[in-house]
Structure formats: C-alpha cells, structure tokens
Write a protein that holds these residues in place. Structure first.
Motif, short mmCIF file in Angstrom:
data_model
loop_
_atom_site.label_atom_id
_atom_site.label_comp_id
_atom_site.label_asym_id
_atom_site.label_seq_id
_atom_site.Cartn_x
_atom_site.Cartn_y
_atom_site.Cartn_z
N THR A 1 32.03 7.83 -17.10
CA THR A 1 31.49 6.61 -17.68
C THR A 1 30.90 5.70 -16.61
O THR A 1 31.00 4.49 -16.71
CB THR A 1 32.58 5.85 -18.45
N ILE A 2 30.31 6.27 -15.60
CA ILE A 2 29.67 5.47 -14.55
C ILE A 2 28.32 5.01 -15.09
O ILE A 2 27.47 5.81 -15.42
CB ILE A 2 29.51 6.27 -13.26
N ASP A 3 28.13 3.70 -15.17
CA ASP A 3 26.91 3.15 -15.74
C ASP A 3 25.92 2.83 -14.62
O ASP A 3 26.14 1.90 -13.85
CB ASP A 3 27.21 1.89 -16.55
N TYR A 4 24.86 3.61 -14.54
CA TYR A 4 23.88 3.41 -13.48
C TYR A 4 22.49 3.12 -14.04
O TYR A 4 21.53 3.09 -13.30
CB TYR A 4 23.81 4.66 -12.58
N LYS A 5 22.40 2.87 -15.32
CA LYS A 5 21.10 2.63 -15.93
C LYS A 5 20.70 1.16 -15.79
O LYS A 5 21.53 0.27 -15.90
CB LYS A 5 21.14 3.02 -17.40
N PHE A 6 19.41 0.94 -15.55
CA PHE A 6 18.88 -0.41 -15.41
C PHE A 6 19.01 -1.15 -16.75
O PHE A 6 18.73 -0.60 -17.80
CB PHE A 6 17.40 -0.35 -15.00
N ASN A 7 19.46 -2.40 -16.66
CA ASN A 7 19.64 -3.22 -17.85
C ASN A 7 18.96 -4.57 -17.58
O ASN A 7 19.47 -5.36 -16.77
CB ASN A 7 21.12 -3.39 -18.15
N GLN A 8 17.85 -4.83 -18.24
CA GLN A 8 17.10 -6.07 -18.01
C GLN A 8 17.94 -7.30 -18.33
O GLN A 8 17.86 -8.30 -17.63
CB GLN A 8 15.80 -6.07 -18.83
N ALA A 9 18.76 -7.21 -19.36
CA ALA A 9 19.61 -8.36 -19.72
C ALA A 9 20.59 -8.67 -18.60
O ALA A 9 20.85 -9.85 -18.30
CB ALA A 9 20.35 -8.07 -21.03
N GLU A 10 21.14 -7.64 -17.96
CA GLU A 10 22.06 -7.85 -16.84
C GLU A 10 21.33 -8.50 -15.67
O GLU A 10 21.84 -9.44 -15.05
CB GLU A 10 22.68 -6.52 -16.42
N LEU A 11 20.14 -8.00 -15.36
CA LEU A 11 19.36 -8.60 -14.28
C LEU A 11 19.02 -10.05 -14.60
O LEU A 11 19.17 -10.93 -13.76
CB LEU A 11 18.08 -7.80 -14.03
N ASP A 12 18.57 -10.31 -15.83
CA ASP A 12 18.24 -11.68 -16.24
C ASP A 12 19.45 -12.60 -16.13
O ASP A 12 19.33 -13.75 -15.70
CB ASP A 12 17.69 -11.70 -17.66
N SER A 13 20.61 -12.09 -16.50
CA SER A 13 21.84 -12.88 -16.42
C SER A 13 22.16 -13.24 -14.97
O SER A 13 22.51 -14.38 -14.66
CB SER A 13 23.00 -12.10 -17.04
N ARG A 14 22.03 -12.27 -14.07
CA ARG A 14 22.30 -12.52 -12.65
C ARG A 14 21.30 -13.52 -12.07
O ARG A 14 21.67 -14.41 -11.30
CB ARG A 14 22.24 -11.22 -11.87
N VAL A 15 20.03 -13.36 -12.43
CA VAL A 15 18.99 -14.28 -11.94
C VAL A 15 19.26 -15.68 -12.47
O VAL A 15 19.19 -16.66 -11.72
CB VAL A 15 17.58 -13.78 -12.34
N PHE A 16 19.58 -15.78 -13.76
CA PHE A 16 19.86 -17.09 -14.35
C PHE A 16 21.02 -17.77 -13.64
O PHE A 16 20.94 -18.95 -13.31
CB PHE A 16 20.16 -16.94 -15.85
N GLN A 17 22.10 -17.03 -13.38
CA GLN A 17 23.26 -17.62 -12.71
C GLN A 17 22.90 -18.09 -11.30
O GLN A 17 23.32 -19.15 -10.86
CB GLN A 17 24.42 -16.62 -12.65
N ALA A 18 22.10 -17.30 -10.59
CA ALA A 18 21.67 -17.70 -9.25
C ALA A 18 20.80 -18.94 -9.29
O ALA A 18 20.91 -19.83 -8.44
CB ALA A 18 20.93 -16.55 -8.57
N GLU A 19 19.92 -19.03 -10.30
CA GLU A 19 19.07 -20.22 -10.45
C GLU A 19 19.92 -21.45 -10.76
O GLU A 19 19.68 -22.53 -10.22
CB GLU A 19 18.04 -19.99 -11.55
N VAL A 20 20.90 -21.28 -11.64
CA VAL A 20 21.80 -22.40 -11.98
C VAL A 20 22.55 -22.85 -10.73
O VAL A 20 22.65 -24.05 -10.46
CB VAL A 20 22.78 -22.00 -13.11
N ASP A 21 23.07 -21.89 -9.96
CA ASP A 21 23.78 -22.24 -8.72
C ASP A 21 22.85 -22.98 -7.75
O ASP A 21 23.26 -23.95 -7.11
CB ASP A 21 24.34 -20.99 -8.04
N TYR A 22 21.62 -22.52 -7.63
CA TYR A 22 20.66 -23.14 -6.72
C TYR A 22 20.36 -24.58 -7.14
O TYR A 22 20.27 -25.48 -6.32
CB TYR A 22 19.37 -22.32 -6.67
N GLU A 23 20.22 -24.79 -8.43
CA GLU A 23 19.91 -26.13 -8.96
C GLU A 23 21.12 -27.05 -8.98
O GLU A 23 20.99 -28.26 -8.84
CB GLU A 23 19.33 -26.02 -10.37
N ALA A 24 22.31 -26.50 -9.16
CA ALA A 24 23.48 -27.33 -9.42
C ALA A 24 24.16 -27.88 -8.17
O ALA A 24 24.72 -28.97 -8.21
CB ALA A 24 24.50 -26.55 -10.24
N HIS A 25 24.13 -27.14 -7.10
CA HIS A 25 24.91 -27.53 -5.93
C HIS A 25 24.05 -28.31 -4.93
O HIS A 25 22.83 -28.28 -4.98
CB HIS A 25 25.51 -26.30 -5.27
#
Length: 186
Positions: A10-34
């Motif tokens: 069950t090793i998940d190695y497939k690209f998931n755009q939603a996962e990438l978008d979530s990571r980018v969004f969190q990084a943007e929030v961190d950049y803006e918030a702190h």
C-alpha cells in the motif's frame, strides 16, 4: 500494474494535485501569518523554530528619529505598516538606558508574489522527490516480495526432494532388511 503486484502493498507514490495544493496553501499561510525573526512551534519537527522567511518584518530602532527614517525608507520601497491594534509602532522599554521603538511592516506585494512563486516551486520539488522515494520503496518492496516468493518455492522444492529422499531411504532400508533376513536368518 498487474494484480500480482497489488496483493498487500500500500505504498502510495502517485501524484495527487490536491495534496500538492494543500501543501502549497499551508506554506503560503505560514509565509503570510508569521513575522520574520519571531519564534513559532514547528509541529512536524516538534520544536520551536525562528521564522526566517515571511511577508512581515519587525523593525526595532533605538530612537524615534531612526524609527521614522527607517519607516520612511521602507515605505518608499513599497513596504506598508501593519495597522492591527497590536502592531502599531510601540515603545518597548528594555534593560538598556534607551527604549526601543518597534513596528511591523509588510513587504511589497511584488516581493511577496515572487517569493510565493518560489515557495510553490520548492514545495512541488520536495513533494515530487517524496513521491520518487515512495516509488523506489514500492519497487524495492515488490522486488523483495518476488524474491521471497521465489525463495519459498525453492525451499518447498528442496523440502519435497528431501521428503522423497527420506521415503526412498526408508524403502531401501526395508528392502535391505528383507534381503538380509532371507540371507542371514536369525
């Protein structure tokens, strides 16, 4: 991929755009918030870290004249003063003989936009590297499983040969005993 490779891995190695978008969004929030130079708790690392990259900077000056000069220079560069109730320029009295004037300013939007584009690119590179590592781990697990199956087949084959040899040995012993009894009666 065929079904023989899907049994229990069950090793998940497939690209998931939603996962990438979530990571980018969190990084943007961190950049803006702190605020750059402040401390925050990093839950992944489970420790406190200093913010080194942010859309906001904190300015400390020892005199009102210096603070006004830095404010004017930064404003000319496109920085804006953050005007929430707790981020107006404040006077901090410290252990020294002079108070410190502190203010928080937001970087110009073009700098923020350029940095956010870099952050998005960095996050995608890291995410794709993680996927590549997961893929390699998946291939490694498949190979390990296939080798284990082949080894088990070989062990089973050798066990069958050993069992067959034991049966033949037992039969041969019985035949020899029978012959010897006929030749050398007791």
């Amino acid at each position: 991929m065929t079904s023989k490779h899907n049994n229990s891995l069950t090793i998940d190695y497939k690209f998931n755009q939603a996962e990438l978008d979530s990571r980018v969004f969190q990084a943007e929030v961190d950049y803006e918030a702190h605020i750059q130079g402040s401390r925050r708790y990093d839950h992944e690392a489970a420790k406190e870290v200093v913010v080194t990259d942010s859309a906001k900077i904190r300015i400390f000056e020892n005199s009102l004249a210096d603070a006004l000069q830095v404010f004017a220079d930064r404003r000319d560069e496109g920085y804006t003063l953050i005007t929430s109730a707790h981020d107006f320029p404040t006077v901090i009295t410290g252990y020294g003989t002079q108070p410190t004037i502190a203010m928080t300013m937001r970087k110009p939007q073009h700098i923020i936009d350029a940095r956010l584009a870099e952050i998005k690119s960095e996050i995608e590179v890291v995410y794709r590297a993680e996927l590549a590592a997961k893929y390699e781990a998946f291939i490694e697990a498949l190979a390990e499983r296939e080798v284990a199956r082949e080894e088990q087949k070989e062990i089973d084959r050798l066990a069958a040969i050993t069992a067959k040899a034991e049966v033949k040995r037992g039969q041969r012993i019985q035949a020899l005993k029978k012959e010897l009894v006929e030749e050398f009666p007791a």
